[in-house]
Design an enzyme around this catalytic site. Structure first.
Site, PDB file in Angstrom:
ATOM      1  N   HIS A 183       0.960  -1.182   0.222  1.00  0.00           N
ATOM      2  CA  HIS A 183      -0.111   0.157  -0.056  1.00  0.00           C
ATOM      3  C   HIS A 183       1.053   1.245   0.047  1.00  0.00           C
ATOM      4  O   HIS A 183       1.675   1.596   0.974  1.00  0.00           O
ATOM      5  CB  HIS A 183      -0.994  -0.145   1.270  1.00  0.00           C
ATOM      6  CG  HIS A 183      -2.065  -0.909   1.033  1.00  0.00           C
ATOM      7  ND1 HIS A 183      -2.636  -1.671   2.198  1.00  0.00           N
ATOM      8  CD2 HIS A 183      -2.706  -1.441  -0.166  1.00  0.00           C
ATOM      9  CE1 HIS A 183      -3.792  -2.417   1.830  1.00  0.00           C
ATOM     10  NE2 HIS A 183      -3.663  -2.380   0.424  1.00  0.00           N
TER      11      HIS A 183
ATOM     12  N   HIS B 289       2.463  -3.608   7.008  1.00  0.00           N
ATOM     13  CA  HIS B 289       1.465  -2.496   6.772  1.00  0.00           C
ATOM     14  C   HIS B 289       1.390  -1.749   7.938  1.00  0.00           C
ATOM     15  O   HIS B 289       1.857  -1.737   8.881  1.00  0.00           O
ATOM     16  CB  HIS B 289      -0.020  -3.327   6.750  1.00  0.00           C
ATOM     17  CG  HIS B 289      -0.161  -4.168   5.323  1.00  0.00           C
ATOM     18  ND1 HIS B 289      -1.063  -3.707   4.342  1.00  0.00           N
ATOM     19  CD2 HIS B 289       0.242  -5.252   5.043  1.00  0.00           C
ATOM     20  CE1 HIS B 289      -0.870  -4.567   3.372  1.00  0.00           C
ATOM     21  NE2 HIS B 289      -0.112  -5.428   3.648  1.00  0.00           N
TER      22      HIS B 289
ATOM     23  N   GLU C   9       0.390  -4.931  11.088  1.00  0.00           N
ATOM     24  CA  GLU C   9       0.000  -3.458  11.264  1.00  0.00           C
ATOM     25  C   GLU C   9       0.695  -2.822  12.017  1.00  0.00           C
ATOM     26  O   GLU C   9       0.596  -2.862  13.173  1.00  0.00           O
ATOM     27  CB  GLU C   9      -1.576  -3.379  11.317  1.00  0.00           C
ATOM     28  CG  GLU C   9      -2.545  -4.023  10.365  1.00  0.00           C
ATOM     29  CD  GLU C   9      -2.734  -3.460   9.026  1.00  0.00           C
ATOM     30  OE1 GLU C   9      -2.094  -2.343   8.852  1.00  0.00           O
ATOM     31  OE2 GLU C   9      -3.426  -3.910   8.228  1.00  0.00           O
TER      32      GLU C   9
END
Length: 433
Positions: free
Chosen positions: A181, A308, A385
């Protein structure tokens, strides 16, 4: 006037405004987020949640930064504040603003370092050119234990580069993917810091970690999107391949893997959505390149970690369903607990929660960790994350790079130790890479 009629009028106006903003964002003009605000909203009912998430259909005026089923973080354009406030009133919800001006955070993001400093380090974020140049230096300085490789080329023709670190033959393999991302800069910063530590640290435990595993690390997978975040739109998430059915650009590469693709609402079929899964699995050359590489080396890989941000979570398969769990789910939770406990034990005291992707976050089908687990038999597979839990969101100040990287290293050390204890690091057949 009936409040629902008023709301419909506001939505029509916002949709029109959103379309014009979108066209602007496809120019080379630098996108700014002056007076964009981010709110934290706690849900009371599933219906309330869905009603609030429907706001994200008003493109560019609302952007969902985080949603775990109990609360969301929602970025709101200044022009959309009336619609947002009316929606809150209608669904009887309250919102806490925790970022008053997103552009201020973007402007301050790299204040710890400047572009005038030619030294590559971890006091500021680096662009793709700087990361590639640093990789060249690393490969030149450590030729005996490193090998550079190119997964393939992006849609815009950029090399997707990786590095292998291997001190001896036959080690278990650990694959790390970061910056799939585009806006999640902390991931590539942490990946490069980890590469440096594996090569230069004098700490005995880090040396043991480095020398007893073969490391395959991709600092930036979504290279086109990453460049776009530096040059045009800091908050861009997707790839940059145009759609054949829409003016909207890009696909969410972490919904594009060929594993339970588009199942159970785990991705979007709308090319304008940030979780658009693409026209078909592996439509994105970046995802196809990673898929092909891992497919060749799957018998070498024992562990897959996808970096992430944000939320401080360790997510195991499955992402496509919260009703089913992997056969080794208990082991995956035991390994995740080892990571979480190790990180929490550091002076920073950072708390990582853990569970399956769909179980503690939301459905996410076609993601890297599920694909590696389901299709390539890599049974230790997680999405990690990173920091934080919303104070800065995707625009984490550079001052947090080293703390995040340090606790990631300690967490991975514990994760691999527990995986070894549970016999997941037994050597696999080595294809020579």
């Amino acid at each position: 006037m009936n409040p629902y009629i008023l709301l419909a009028i506001i939505i029509i106006i916002s949709l029109t405004n959103g379309a014009s903003v979108f066209k602007k964002r496809e120019t080379k003009e630098k996108v700014r987020y002056d007076d964009y605000r981010v709110f934290r909203i706690k849900y009371k009912t599933p219906m309330q949640r869905q009603s609030l998430l429907d706001l994200t259909k008003v493109k560019q005026n609302f952007s969902l930064w985080h949603d775990d089923g109990s609360e969301c973080n929602l970025m709101v354009a200044p022009s959309a504040l009336p619609l947002f406030e009316e929606k809150l009133r209608l669904v009887n919800a309250t919102a806490e603003m925790f970022i008053a001006n997103v552009q201020d955070l973007i402007d301050q993001e790299n204040t710890a370092g400047t572009r005038a400093d030619a030294t590559f380090g971890w006091t500021r974020y680096h662009n793709l050119t700087e990361i590639d140049a640093w990789l060249d230096t690393v490969l030149a300085n450590y030729p005996e234990v490193t090998m550079g490789f190119v997964l393939g080329q992006s849609y815009e023709g950029r090399d997707i580069r990786g590095i292998r670190i291997s001190y001896k033959w036959g080690n278990p393999g650990v694959f790390i993917e970061s910056n799939i991302h585009a806006r999640e800069w902390i991931t590539s910063a942490t990946a490069t810091w980890l590469i440096n530590e594996l090569l230069t640290s004098k700490d005995e435990s880090v040396r043991e970690l480095a020398e007893s595993h073969d490391w395959y690390i991709i600092p930036v997978l979504n290279v086109d999107g990453f460049v776009y975040t530096h040059e045009t739109d800091r908050l861009w998430r997707k790839t940059r391949q145009p759609s054949l059915i829409s003016d909207c650009v890009g696909v969410d590469p972490n919904r594009n893997f060929d594993s339970h693709w588009m199942e159970n609402g785990g991705a979007s079929s709308d090319p304008c959505d940030e979780t658009y899964a693409g026209p078909h699995p592996l439509s994105e050359p970046e995802v196809k390149a990673l898929s092909d590489f891992i497919s060749i080396l799957k018998h070498k890989m024992n562990v897959m970690l996808a970096f992430h941000s944000y939320s401080q979570l360790l997510l195991s398969p499955y992402g496509h369903t919260a009703e089913e769990f992997p056969d080794n789910y208990n082991d995956l939770m035991q390994v995740a607990k080892a990571y979480s406990d190790a990180v929490h034990g550091l002076p920073y005291g950072t708390i990582y929660k853990y569970g399956s992707s769909a179980g503690i976050l939301y459905p996410a089908s076609g993601a890297t960790n599920d694909w590696a687990y389901n299709e390539k038999d890599i049974k230790i597979s997680y999405t990690i994350e990173f920091r934080d839990t919303g104070n800065f969101g995707f625009v984490l100040p550079a001052a947090f790079i080293k703390p995040n990287a340090e606790e990631t290293l300690i967490g991975i050390m514990a994760l691999l130790a527990e995986s070894k204890r549970l016999r997941y690091l037994e050597p696999k057949y080595n294809y020579g890479l």
